[in-house]
Enzyme design. Structure first.
Site, PDB file in Angstrom:
ATOM      1  N   SER A 138      19.431 -81.517 -22.917  1.00 17.58           N
ATOM      2  CA  SER A 138      20.881 -81.675 -22.977  1.00 17.58           C
ATOM      3  C   SER A 138      21.355 -82.479 -21.765  1.00 17.58           C
ATOM      4  CB  SER A 138      21.560 -80.296 -22.964  1.00 17.58           C
ATOM      5  OG  SER A 138      22.957 -80.390 -22.807  1.00 17.58           O
ATOM      6  N   TYR A 151      22.374 -71.698 -19.891  1.00 20.73           N
ATOM      7  CA  TYR A 151      22.173 -72.907 -20.693  1.00 20.73           C
ATOM      8  C   TYR A 151      21.729 -74.060 -19.800  1.00 20.73           C
ATOM      9  CZ  TYR A 151      23.001 -76.448 -24.284  1.00 20.73           C
ATOM     10  OH  TYR A 151      22.851 -77.460 -25.194  1.00 20.73           O
TER      11      TYR A 151
END
Length: 288
Positions: A138, A151
Site C-alpha cells: 500500500s 495497517y
C-alpha cells in the site's frame, strides 16, 4: 498485450470474494486466465467462482495448512500455479492506546503471515513454472497515518517481505512485485468512512492527493498490467511511485508537520467513535 500474456495462465488470488480481489478476478477471466480463488467468506466466493467458472477454496490465509490445501487444489484442477496475487488484507481503527490488541494482532496475522503462508504454499509450483508473485502492499507502507498503525506496519512488512523474496527466488526464475495503492473505493475503505467521521476528517487534511479515493477499476487495470508484465512495482495512481522515492522526507520531522497539527483533534475523536462502536474493525471483518 495483457490478454495474450495472461491467456491460460493459472492465477491464484487471495481475498478474492469482494473488492479488488473479485474485480481483478473478473478482469483476468475476461483475458482468458484460469483462476484459483481463495477467501474465508464462502457465499460470495462460491457465487463468483460459479460466474467465472473458476476453482474456489474457502481458506484462511492465517493458516498454512488451509493455504496448502487451496494451492494443492488449484494444482489438481489446472496442473500448476503461474501467478499469485497475495491480496487478502484488513485494517483496524483507533490509536495504539485504544485499538483492541486482538484486532491489531489479527491485522498483522492476515496482512503479513497471510502473505507468507500464501507464498510458502505456492512457491514450489511457481518455481516449476517460472512464475510471478504480486504482493499487495500500500501507499501506507511509506506514509504513516495516526489511528492506522497496524495497517501501516503490516503493509510496510509486506513490501519488505516482497523485497527479500525477490532476492531469494530470482535465480530460480520467479519474479516478485509489490503493489502500492492510495485509498481505493473498496469495502474496507467504505466501511471506515461509514463507521468513523474521524476517518473522513483524516482524509480531508492529508496533503495534496494523499486523501483522494481512487476507483476499483483504476486499481484493477494496474494489477492486471502488473501481472501481465511481471512488474517489480505497481503504483495506483502513478504519483504513488513518486511518493515512494520521498519516503525519508515523508517520515522526517518536516514530513510530520503536516499531520501533527491535526492529530490532537482527529485522534481523540476517532478513539471516541471506536469506543462507541465497541469494535476496532469493520463489522464485516469481525464476522468473517
Amino acid at each position: 498485450m495483457a490478454a495474450s500474456t495472461l491467456r491460460n495462465k493459472v492465477v491464484l488470488i487471495t481475498g478474492a470474494a469482494r473488492g479488488i480481489g473479485a474485480a481483478t478476478a473478473r478482469a483476468l477471466a475476461g483475458r482468458g486466465a484460469q483462476l484459483v480463488l481463495v477467501d474465508v467468506d464462502e457465499a460470495p466466493l462460491l457465487e463468483l467462482a460459479t460466474q467465472l467458472k473458476a476453482a474456489a477454496f474457502v481458506a484462511d490465509v492465517r493458516n498454512l495448512d488451509d493455504m496448502q490445501r487451496a494451492v494443492d487444489g488449484g494444482i489438481e484442477a489446472y496442473g500448476g500455479i503461474d501467478l499469485v496475487l497475495a491480496n487478502a488484507g484488513i485494517a483496524s481503527y483507533g490509536s495504539i492506546m485504544q485499538v483492541d490488541p486482538a484486532t491489531f494482532q489479527r491485522v498483522m496475522d492476515i496482512n503479513v503471515m497471510g502473505v507468507f503462508n500464501t507464498v510458502r504454499a505456492a512457491l514450489p509450483s511457481l518455481i516449476e513454472r517460472n512464475g510471478y508473485v504480486l504482493v499487495v502492499s500500500s501507499l501506507a507502507a511509506f506514509t504513516p497515518c495516526p489511528g492506522l498503525a497496524a495497517y501501516n506496519a503490516s503493509k510496510a512488512a509486506a513490501e519488505h517481505f516482497a523485497n527479500a523474496l525477490r532476492l531469494e527466488v530470482n535465480y530460480r526464475g520467479v519474479d516478485v512485485g509489490s503493489a502500492h495503492m492510495a485509498w481505493i473505493d473498496t469495502p474496507m475503505v467504505q466501511d471506515a468512512k461509514s463507521d468513523l467521521t474521524a476517518f473522513q476528517d483524516l482524509l480531508a487534511v492529508l496533503p495534496g492527493p494523499l486523501g483522494k479515493t481512487m476507483t476499483v477499476e483504476q486499481c484493477v487495470d494496474a494489477f492486471v498490467d502488473g501481472l501481465a508484465k511481471r512488474k517489480r512495482r505497481v503504483y495506483v495512481p502513478r504519483w504513488v511511485g513518486a511518493a515512494s522515492w520521498f519516503k525519508a522526507v515523508i517520515t522526517s520531522r518536516v514530513g510530520d508537520r503536516s499531520m501533527l497539527e491535526h492529530v490532537p483533534t482527529i485522534l481523540p475523536k476517532m478513539d471516541e467513535e471506536v469506543a462507541r462502536l465497541g469494535r476496532s474493525e469493520s463489522a464485516r471483518n469481525k464476522t468473517s
